[in-house]
Design an enzyme around this catalytic site. Structure first.
Site, PDB file in Angstrom:
ATOM      1  N   HIS A   1      28.101  20.368  59.853  1.00 14.03           N
ATOM      2  CA  HIS A   1      27.039  21.189  60.449  1.00 14.03           C
ATOM      3  C   HIS A   1      26.122  20.403  61.378  1.00 14.03           C
ATOM      4  O   HIS A   1      25.007  20.816  61.633  1.00 14.03           O
ATOM      5  CB  HIS A   1      26.218  21.873  59.337  1.00 14.03           C
ATOM      6  CG  HIS A   1      27.014  22.892  58.572  1.00 14.03           C
ATOM      7  ND1 HIS A   1      26.663  23.365  57.332  1.00 14.03           N
ATOM      8  CD2 HIS A   1      28.172  23.528  58.883  1.00 14.03           C
ATOM      9  CE1 HIS A   1      27.563  24.247  56.915  1.00 14.03           C
ATOM     10  NE2 HIS A   1      28.494  24.359  57.832  1.00 14.03           N
TER      11      HIS A   1
ATOM     12  N   GLN B   1      28.062  19.112  54.442  1.00 14.58           N
ATOM     13  CA  GLN B   1      27.393  20.187  55.178  1.00 14.58           C
ATOM     14  C   GLN B   1      25.971  19.761  55.527  1.00 14.58           C
ATOM     15  O   GLN B   1      25.265  20.476  56.225  1.00 14.58           O
ATOM     16  CB  GLN B   1      27.338  21.456  54.320  1.00 14.58           C
ATOM     17  CG  GLN B   1      28.708  21.997  53.966  1.00 14.58           C
ATOM     18  CD  GLN B   1      28.618  23.030  52.845  1.00 14.58           C
ATOM     19  OE1 GLN B   1      28.363  24.199  53.087  1.00 14.58           O
ATOM     20  NE2 GLN B   1      28.820  22.590  51.611  1.00 14.58           N
ATOM     21  N   ASN B   2      25.566  18.598  55.016  1.00 14.05           N
ATOM     22  CA  ASN B   2      24.184  18.165  55.222  1.00 14.05           C
ATOM     23  C   ASN B   2      24.009  17.546  56.599  1.00 14.05           C
ATOM     24  O   ASN B   2      24.893  16.859  57.105  1.00 14.05           O
ATOM     25  CB  ASN B   2      23.778  17.160  54.142  1.00 14.05           C
ATOM     26  CG  ASN B   2      23.849  17.774  52.759  1.00 14.05           C
ATOM     27  OD1 ASN B   2      23.891  18.993  52.629  1.00 14.05           O
ATOM     28  ND2 ASN B   2      23.862  16.945  51.728  1.00 14.05           N
ATOM     29  N   VAL B   3      22.826  17.771  57.153  1.00 12.89           N
ATOM     30  CA  VAL B   3      22.536  17.224  58.478  1.00 12.89           C
ATOM     31  C   VAL B   3      21.697  15.951  58.372  1.00 12.89           C
ATOM     32  O   VAL B   3      21.373  15.332  59.379  1.00 12.89           O
ATOM     33  CB  VAL B   3      21.851  18.286  59.384  1.00 12.89           C
ATOM     34  CG1 VAL B   3      22.816  19.444  59.646  1.00 12.89           C
ATOM     35  CG2 VAL B   3      20.555  18.814  58.778  1.00 12.89           C
ATOM     36  N   ASP B   4      21.361  15.557  57.143  1.00 14.09           N
ATOM     37  CA  ASP B   4      20.632  14.294  56.977  1.00 14.09           C
ATOM     38  C   ASP B   4      21.611  13.121  57.078  1.00 14.09           C
ATOM     39  O   ASP B   4      22.829  13.318  57.185  1.00 14.09           O
ATOM     40  CB  ASP B   4      19.860  14.284  55.638  1.00 14.09           C
ATOM     41  CG  ASP B   4      20.780  14.340  54.420  1.00 14.09           C
ATOM     42  OD1 ASP B   4      21.700  13.491  54.313  1.00 14.09           O
ATOM     43  OD2 ASP B   4      20.585  15.225  53.551  1.00 14.09           O
TER      44      ASP B   4
ATOM     45  N   TYR C   1      13.063  21.406  63.740  1.00 17.58           N
ATOM     46  CA  TYR C   1      13.965  20.250  63.589  1.00 17.58           C
ATOM     47  C   TYR C   1      13.220  18.924  63.749  1.00 17.58           C
ATOM     48  O   TYR C   1      13.614  17.935  63.134  1.00 17.58           O
ATOM     49  CB  TYR C   1      15.181  20.374  64.517  1.00 17.58           C
ATOM     50  CG  TYR C   1      16.101  21.460  64.000  1.00 17.58           C
ATOM     51  CD1 TYR C   1      16.933  21.231  62.899  1.00 17.58           C
ATOM     52  CD2 TYR C   1      16.073  22.746  64.522  1.00 17.58           C
ATOM     53  CE1 TYR C   1      17.718  22.243  62.365  1.00 17.58           C
ATOM     54  CE2 TYR C   1      16.862  23.773  64.009  1.00 17.58           C
ATOM     55  CZ  TYR C   1      17.676  23.503  62.923  1.00 17.58           C
ATOM     56  OH  TYR C   1      18.444  24.505  62.386  1.00 17.58           O
TER      57      TYR C   1
ATOM     58  N   GLY D   1      26.989  19.834  44.781  1.00 15.04           N
ATOM     59  CA  GLY D   1      25.726  20.389  45.274  1.00 15.04           C
ATOM     60  C   GLY D   1      25.834  21.359  46.428  1.00 15.04           C
ATOM     61  O   GLY D   1      25.034  21.301  47.352  1.00 15.04           O
ATOM     62  N   THR D   2      26.807  22.253  46.354  1.00 18.02           N
ATOM     63  CA  THR D   2      26.864  23.317  47.369  1.00 18.02           C
ATOM     64  C   THR D   2      27.106  24.645  46.673  1.00 18.02           C
ATOM     65  O   THR D   2      27.912  24.723  45.740  1.00 18.02           O
ATOM     66  CB  THR D   2      27.942  23.055  48.443  1.00 18.02           C
ATOM     67  OG1 THR D   2      28.080  24.243  49.248  1.00 18.02           O
ATOM     68  CG2 THR D   2      29.284  22.674  47.881  1.00 18.02           C
TER      69      THR D   2
ATOM     70  N   ARG E   1      12.086  18.317  60.273  1.00 15.14           N
ATOM     71  CA  ARG E   1      13.201  17.875  59.406  1.00 15.14           C
ATOM     72  C   ARG E   1      13.525  16.402  59.688  1.00 15.14           C
ATOM     73  O   ARG E   1      13.801  15.618  58.807  1.00 15.14           O
ATOM     74  CB  ARG E   1      14.467  18.700  59.661  1.00 15.14           C
ATOM     75  CG  ARG E   1      14.330  20.192  59.568  1.00 15.14           C
ATOM     76  CD  ARG E   1      14.545  20.697  58.151  1.00 15.14           C
ATOM     77  NE  ARG E   1      13.374  20.543  57.302  1.00 15.14           N
ATOM     78  CZ  ARG E   1      12.233  21.226  57.440  1.00 15.14           C
ATOM     79  NH1 ARG E   1      12.078  22.113  58.395  1.00 15.14           N
ATOM     80  NH2 ARG E   1      11.222  21.027  56.622  1.00 15.14           N
TER      81      ARG E   1
HETATM   82  P1  OAD Z   1      22.571  25.799  49.072  1.00 16.95           P
HETATM   83  O1  OAD Z   1      21.073  25.711  49.098  1.00 16.95           O
HETATM   84  O2  OAD Z   1      23.199  27.111  49.340  1.00 16.95           O
HETATM   85  O3  OAD Z   1      23.127  25.292  47.669  1.00 16.95           O
HETATM   86  C1  OAD Z   1      22.640  24.123  47.070  1.00 16.95           C
HETATM   87  C2  OAD Z   1      23.417  23.851  45.792  1.00 16.95           C
HETATM   88  O4  OAD Z   1      22.902  22.646  45.254  1.00 16.95           O
HETATM   89  C3  OAD Z   1      23.286  24.929  44.706  1.00 16.95           C
HETATM   90  O5  OAD Z   1      24.575  25.224  44.168  1.00 16.95           O
HETATM   91  C4  OAD Z   1      22.404  24.262  43.653  1.00 16.95           C
HETATM   92  O6  OAD Z   1      22.702  24.694  42.344  1.00 16.95           O
HETATM   93  C5  OAD Z   1      22.780  22.798  43.845  1.00 16.95           C
HETATM   94  N1  OAD Z   1      21.778  21.835  43.354  1.00 16.95           N
HETATM   95  C6  OAD Z   1      20.448  21.971  43.171  1.00 16.95           C
HETATM   96  N2  OAD Z   1      19.903  20.837  42.701  1.00 16.95           N
HETATM   97  C7  OAD Z   1      20.911  19.938  42.590  1.00 16.95           C
HETATM   98  C8  OAD Z   1      21.001  18.579  42.159  1.00 16.95           C
HETATM   99  N3  OAD Z   1      19.922  17.899  41.758  1.00 16.95           N
HETATM  100  N4  OAD Z   1      22.194  17.983  42.178  1.00 16.95           N
HETATM  101  C9  OAD Z   1      23.312  18.643  42.595  1.00 16.95           C
HETATM  102  N5  OAD Z   1      23.282  19.925  42.990  1.00 16.95           N
HETATM  103  C10 OAD Z   1      22.098  20.563  43.007  1.00 16.95           C
HETATM  104  O7  OAD Z   1      23.090  24.666  50.093  1.00 16.95           O
HETATM  105  P2  OAD Z   1      24.521  24.478  50.782  1.00 16.95           P
HETATM  106  O8  OAD Z   1      25.602  25.048  49.938  1.00 16.95           O
HETATM  107  O9  OAD Z   1      24.606  23.059  51.183  1.00 16.95           O
HETATM  108  O10 OAD Z   1      23.781  25.271  57.088  1.00 16.95           O
HETATM  109  O11 OAD Z   1      24.343  25.354  52.057  1.00 16.95           O
HETATM  110  C11 OAD Z   1      25.362  25.375  53.019  1.00 16.95           C
HETATM  111  C12 OAD Z   1      24.800  25.539  54.412  1.00 16.95           C
HETATM  112  O12 OAD Z   1      23.921  26.662  54.450  1.00 16.95           O
HETATM  113  C13 OAD Z   1      23.916  24.408  54.868  1.00 16.95           C
HETATM  114  O13 OAD Z   1      24.661  23.346  55.418  1.00 16.95           O
HETATM  115  C14 OAD Z   1      23.041  25.034  55.890  1.00 16.95           C
HETATM  116  C15 OAD Z   1      22.724  26.289  55.140  1.00 16.95           C
HETATM  117  O14 OAD Z   1      22.341  27.383  55.842  1.00 16.95           O
HETATM  118  C16 OAD Z   1      23.194  25.158  58.296  1.00 16.95           C
HETATM  119  O15 OAD Z   1      22.036  24.808  58.458  1.00 16.95           O
HETATM  120  C17 OAD Z   1      24.088  25.487  59.438  1.00 16.95           C
END
Ligand code: OAD
Length: 234
Positions: A104, A86-89, A53, A175-176, A56
């Site tokens: 998160h 969900q982002n920690v930034d 961390y 972007g999730t 990060r």
């Molecule tokens: P993921 O890494 O699972 O998903 C990222 C998403 O962003 C995917 O659907 C990609 O297709 C999309 N993506 C990639 N490039 C992009 C761009 N330029 N513009 C828009 N979208 C793009 O990440 P999260 O769904 O955020 O938790 O993950 C959820 C949680 O899992 C996080 O908060 C984290 C992780 O484990 C903890 O750390 C507790």
């Protein structure tokens, strides 16, 4: 003003140079999630987790909000915007978004190892303090831990987020991969008549079968398209 509620994930910050988690080259390929993002991993090796961390946090000093973050902040001219991230930034805040719920946790904050959700012990670090060391203590005498919700931990902000989803006039997902609950279930609280938009360059399966207007683009180009769609309607 209509209420625009936005759920964001790692893809929102991808164009700022922060890695996403899943898929080829994602952060969880480089660092096993059980080691760095679970209470068990922290108990087993607090030094490794603290270092992860710290890295990060240092990265935050090197990155900037991207055009997607900025356009989302600009939406406050037209809508009452709440960002549930969900982002920690801290890139939404740095772009100017004024109502951000971190599901998160936040990289810039630390808390007590014994009582991580007790507001008394949650503290914002100045950038000079970004390097936390083993032996740095919270006000209750426990080791300082990152203010991050790890896998297997409760998500205290979810109730507040649900309230916003239930009252949304427009819902937007950016972007999730919608793999992680309870965040991924928030769409189920959005009333059926509310239009839902999704910005992601890849396919994101929607479990509920709900009709979603998909903009298959990256965060910046996607936000530009959405901005035209929503503000031309105004
Ligand atoms: P993921 O890494 O699972 O998903 C990222 C998403 O962003 C995917 O659907 C990609 O297709 C999309 N993506 C990639 N490039 C992009 C761009 N330029 N513009 C828009 N979208 C793009 O990440 P999260 O769904 O955020 O938790 O993950 C959820 C949680 O899992 C996080 O908060 C984290 C992780 O484990 C903890 O750390 C507790």
């Amino acid at each position: 003003m209509k209420k625009l509620v936005v759920l964001t994930g790692a893809g929102m910050s991808a164009e700022s140079g922060i890695s996403v988690f899943r898929g080829g080259g994602g952060l969880w390929d480089k660092y096993p999630v059980e080691q760095v993002a679970t209470p068990e991993g922290y108990a087993a090796n607090p030094a490794l987790v603290t270092k992860f961390y710290n890295e990060r946090r240092k990265q935050l000093l090197e990155v900037e909000p991207n055009r997607g973050h900025q356009l989302l902040a600009d939406m406050e001219k037209y809508f009452q915007v709440t960002v549930i991230t969900q982002n920690v930034d801290n890139l939404h805040e740095r772009a100017g978004s004024s109502d951000v719920i971190h599901l998160h946790g936040e990289l810039t904050k630390v808390t007590s190892t014994w009582q991580p959700n007790n507001p008394k012990f949650i503290r914002e670090l100045s950038s000079e303090e970004y390097e936390v060391k083993i032996g740095d203590l919270a006000a209750d005498g426990s080791q300082l831990r990152p203010f991050i919700v790890w896998f297997g931990e409760s998500v205290p902000m979810i109730e507040k987020a649900i309230g916003y989803c239930e009252n949304a006039d427009i819902f937007l997902i950016i972007g999730t991969s919608l793999n992680v609950y309870p965040a991924a279930g928030l769409l189920n609280y959005v009333p059926a008549h509310v239009p839902v938009y999704l910005i992601d360059p890849n396919d994101v399966p929607i479990a509920s079968g709900r009709k979603v207007h998909v903009i298959q683009k990256g965060g910046s180009d996607g936000m530009e398209e959405l901005m035209h769609l929503l503000t031309d309607e105004q």
